[in-house]
Design a protein around this motif. Structure first.
Motif, PDB file in Angstrom:
ATOM      1  N   ALA A  32       0.874  -1.170   0.000  1.00  0.00           N
ATOM      2  CA  ALA A  32       0.000   0.000   0.000  1.00  0.00           C
ATOM      3  C   ALA A  32       0.914   1.222   0.000  1.00  0.00           C
ATOM      4  N   PHE A  33       0.910   1.963  -1.082  1.00  0.00           N
ATOM      5  CA  PHE A  33       1.791   3.129  -1.215  1.00  0.00           C
ATOM      6  C   PHE A  33       1.110   4.377  -0.644  1.00  0.00           C
ATOM      7  N   TYR A  34       1.921   5.240  -0.048  1.00  0.00           N
ATOM      8  CA  TYR A  34       1.392   6.516   0.430  1.00  0.00           C
ATOM      9  C   TYR A  34       2.197   7.657  -0.160  1.00  0.00           C
ATOM     10  N   LYS A  35       1.520   8.782  -0.420  1.00  0.00           N
ATOM     11  CA  LYS A  35       2.169   9.962  -0.980  1.00  0.00           C
ATOM     12  C   LYS A  35       2.404  11.051   0.056  1.00  0.00           C
ATOM     13  N   ASN A  36       1.819  10.914   1.224  1.00  0.00           N
ATOM     14  CA  ASN A  36       1.976  11.924   2.259  1.00  0.00           C
ATOM     15  C   ASN A  36       1.677  11.300   3.617  1.00  0.00           C
ATOM     16  N   ASP A  37       1.860  12.080   4.665  1.00  0.00           N
ATOM     17  CA  ASP A  37       1.674  11.570   6.016  1.00  0.00           C
ATOM     18  C   ASP A  37       0.234  11.164   6.307  1.00  0.00           C
TER      19      ASP A  37
END
Length: 230
Positions: A148-153
């Motif tokens: 699961a990729f995240y782009k921000n906090d």
């Protein structure tokens, strides 16, 4: 002590709001010019897609994952590709041979006014087995791992909080091994991989693996589906 398992759909309703976070990201967002150039490279109208957000997931064969997310209301477009590794411009053959450290992944364009990132995370965890390391169904190898990729906090917290809820309720009966990974680059797969399940319904793999997986998802997430996906 006997552990009481909460039905998966009930759990989704219980945690759908609690996973939302108002944490401000310290990562610089792309400029309007950068977004416009990116959309134009995709061959899509920038005016239309400027209102869409992107999310990135890996959970096995991207033929299956693309079809699942494309059935979700609020999702405008999904592309199959590669992410999670370091090699630039990887090919399907290189990824399949485990030479790139990339996983088969999808890029999801979605309308946040219709479907939230939290709901997409629910779709992600509800449509595959996140407890099998470097494997999904019959597909084995790190290229099929769960990420699961995240782009921000904010996105990172949503993912981590949801995993904590699932494990606290012992939904899967085994530890979740999904990577929670900062998004870096997404390389779109070769053209023949795009919409593969829709374009090759008689392919043996599609018949035996992809379509049954999609149908299992649809049976669990009826309220999440587009009208023409029922």
């Amino acid at each position: 002590m006997k552990i009481v398992k909460i039905p998966f759909l009930v759990l989704l309703l219980l945690v759908s709001t609690s996973c939302q976070s108002k944490t401000k990201s310290n990562k610089q967002e792309p400029t309007q010019k950068e977004q416009k150039e990116s959309f134009e490279l995709l061959g899509l109208f920038s005016e239309e897609l400027q209102n869409y957000e992107t999310a990135y997931f890996a959970s096995g064969c991207f033929w299956c994952v693309e079809a699942i997310f494309e059935s979700v209301k609020g999702v405008k477009e999904v592309y199959s590709g590669y992410s999670g590794g370091k090699k630039k411009n990887p090919t399907y053959e290189q990824v399949g041979r485990g030479l790139t450290k990339h996983a088969e992944a999808v890029e999801v364009f979605y309308d946040p006014n219709v479907v939230s990132f939290t709901e997409l995370v629910q779709v992600f965890f509800g449509s595959h087995d996140p407890t099998t390391l470097n494997r999904q169904g019959p597909d084995r190898g790190a290229q099929y791992r769960s990420i699961a990729f995240y782009k921000n906090d904010t996105e990172k917290k949503i993912i981590e909080d949801y995993i904590a809820k699932l494990e606290a309720a012992n939904v899967f009966g085994k530890p979740i091994v999904t990577e929670v990974k900062a998004f870096d680059k997404f390389y779109r797969a070769e053209d023949y991989h795009q919409d593969y399940e829709k374009n090759h319904p008689n392919n043996p793999y599609v018949q035996q693996v992809s379509i049954p997986r999609l149908n299992r998802f649809k049976a669990k997430f009826k309220s999440y589906l587009k009208e023409d996906a029922h």
